[in-house]
Design a protein around this motif. Structure first.
Motif, mmCIF file in Angstrom:
data_model
loop_
_atom_site.group_PDB
_atom_site.id
_atom_site.type_symbol
_atom_site.label_atom_id
_atom_site.label_comp_id
_atom_site.label_asym_id
_atom_site.label_seq_id
_atom_site.Cartn_x
_atom_site.Cartn_y
_atom_site.Cartn_z
ATOM 1 N N ASN A 1 1.155 -1.062 -0.414
ATOM 2 C CA ASN A 1 0.102 0.168 -0.373
ATOM 3 C C ASN A 1 1.326 1.477 -0.154
ATOM 4 N N THR A 2 0.000 2.585 0.056
ATOM 5 C CA THR A 2 0.657 3.952 -0.271
ATOM 6 C C THR A 2 1.993 4.065 0.444
ATOM 7 N N THR A 3 1.235 3.563 2.294
ATOM 8 C CA THR A 3 2.320 4.041 3.444
ATOM 9 C C THR A 3 3.222 2.783 3.721
ATOM 10 N N GLN A 4 3.383 1.900 2.863
ATOM 11 C CA GLN A 4 4.768 0.687 2.970
ATOM 12 C C GLN A 4 5.428 1.764 1.833
ATOM 13 N N LEU A 5 5.263 1.845 0.166
ATOM 14 C CA LEU A 5 5.493 2.792 -0.251
ATOM 15 C C LEU A 5 6.147 3.864 -0.160
ATOM 16 N N GLU A 6 5.829 4.058 0.836
ATOM 17 C CA GLU A 6 6.322 5.593 1.132
ATOM 18 C C GLU A 6 7.265 5.498 1.705
ATOM 19 N N GLY A 7 7.240 4.395 3.349
ATOM 20 C CA GLY A 7 8.425 4.072 4.004
ATOM 21 C C GLY A 7 9.976 3.662 2.802
ATOM 22 N N LYS A 8 9.579 3.308 2.395
ATOM 23 C CA LYS A 8 10.669 2.238 1.596
ATOM 24 C C LYS A 8 11.317 2.829 0.394
ATOM 25 N N TRP A 9 10.436 4.675 0.446
ATOM 26 C CA TRP A 9 11.143 4.784 -0.340
ATOM 27 C C TRP A 9 12.327 5.716 -0.171
ATOM 28 N N LYS A 10 12.261 5.811 1.084
ATOM 29 C CA LYS A 10 13.635 6.785 1.550
ATOM 30 C C LYS A 10 15.155 5.430 1.377
ATOM 31 N N GLN A 11 14.755 4.581 1.717
ATOM 32 C CA GLN A 11 16.130 3.771 0.969
ATOM 33 C C GLN A 11 15.668 3.719 -0.221
ATOM 34 N N VAL A 12 15.374 3.441 -1.557
ATOM 35 C CA VAL A 12 15.325 3.516 -2.259
ATOM 36 C C VAL A 12 15.630 4.807 -3.239
ATOM 37 N N LYS A 13 15.556 6.566 -3.577
ATOM 38 C CA LYS A 13 15.581 7.530 -4.143
ATOM 39 C C LYS A 13 16.829 7.588 -4.970
ATOM 40 N N GLY A 14 18.275 6.739 -3.662
ATOM 41 C CA GLY A 14 19.516 6.411 -3.876
ATOM 42 C C GLY A 14 19.277 6.374 -5.999
ATOM 43 N N ASP A 15 18.960 4.552 -5.921
ATOM 44 C CA ASP A 15 18.383 3.561 -6.815
ATOM 45 C C ASP A 15 18.192 4.103 -7.745
ATOM 46 N N PHE A 16 17.473 4.984 -7.514
ATOM 47 C CA PHE A 16 16.075 6.185 -8.867
ATOM 48 C C PHE A 16 16.814 6.830 -9.335
ATOM 49 N N LYS A 17 17.672 7.895 -8.756
ATOM 50 C CA LYS A 17 18.550 8.596 -9.179
ATOM 51 C C LYS A 17 20.235 8.353 -9.618
ATOM 52 N N GLN A 18 20.214 7.064 -10.049
ATOM 53 C CA GLN A 18 21.197 6.349 -10.147
ATOM 54 C C GLN A 18 20.795 5.949 -11.902
ATOM 55 N N LYS A 19 19.378 5.316 -11.144
ATOM 56 C CA LYS A 19 19.069 4.519 -13.094
ATOM 57 C C LYS A 19 18.388 5.363 -13.812
ATOM 58 N N TYR A 20 18.191 6.858 -13.105
ATOM 59 C CA TYR A 20 17.309 7.390 -14.236
ATOM 60 C C TYR A 20 18.144 9.177 -13.969
ATOM 61 N N GLY A 21 19.335 9.331 -14.493
ATOM 62 C CA GLY A 21 19.866 10.757 -14.649
ATOM 63 C C GLY A 21 19.295 11.706 -14.496
ATOM 64 N N LYS A 22 18.328 10.976 -15.617
ATOM 65 C CA LYS A 22 18.015 13.055 -15.269
ATOM 66 C C LYS A 22 16.662 13.419 -14.027
ATOM 67 N N LEU A 23 16.782 12.648 -12.843
ATOM 68 C CA LEU A 23 15.822 12.714 -12.351
ATOM 69 C C LEU A 23 16.738 14.194 -11.241
ATOM 70 N N THR A 24 15.751 14.701 -10.765
ATOM 71 C CA THR A 24 16.421 15.835 -9.747
ATOM 72 C C THR A 24 16.252 15.611 -8.374
#
Length: 61
Positions: free
Chosen positions: A2-25
């Motif tokens: 659910n959204t609450t679980q995704l929100e909690g996990k977001w802190k862990q994965v935002k660095g991975d997204f930044k590496q994977k999608y270089g155009k993200l700020t």
């Protein structure tokens, strides 16, 4: 996942997204409580992916 679980996990994965999608700020990846859907919308614009695809990718990381 659910959204609450995704929100909690977001802190862990935002660095991975930044590496994977270089155009993200840092602004694109900033999560403000209660605005998770808004952030997902920004990610959709930048990556061209559907909401479900982004949520699955977060879940899988």
């Amino acid at each position: 996942m659910n959204t609450t679980q995704l929100e909690g996990k977001w802190k862990q994965v935002k660095g991975d997204f930044k590496q994977k999608y270089g155009k993200l700020t840092d602004d694109d990846l900033t999560y403000t409580e209660g605005k998770f859907d808004e952030m997902i919308g920004k990610l959709q614009e930048k990556t061209g992916k559907k909401k479900e695809e982004i949520e699955k990718e977060i879940q899988d990381l």
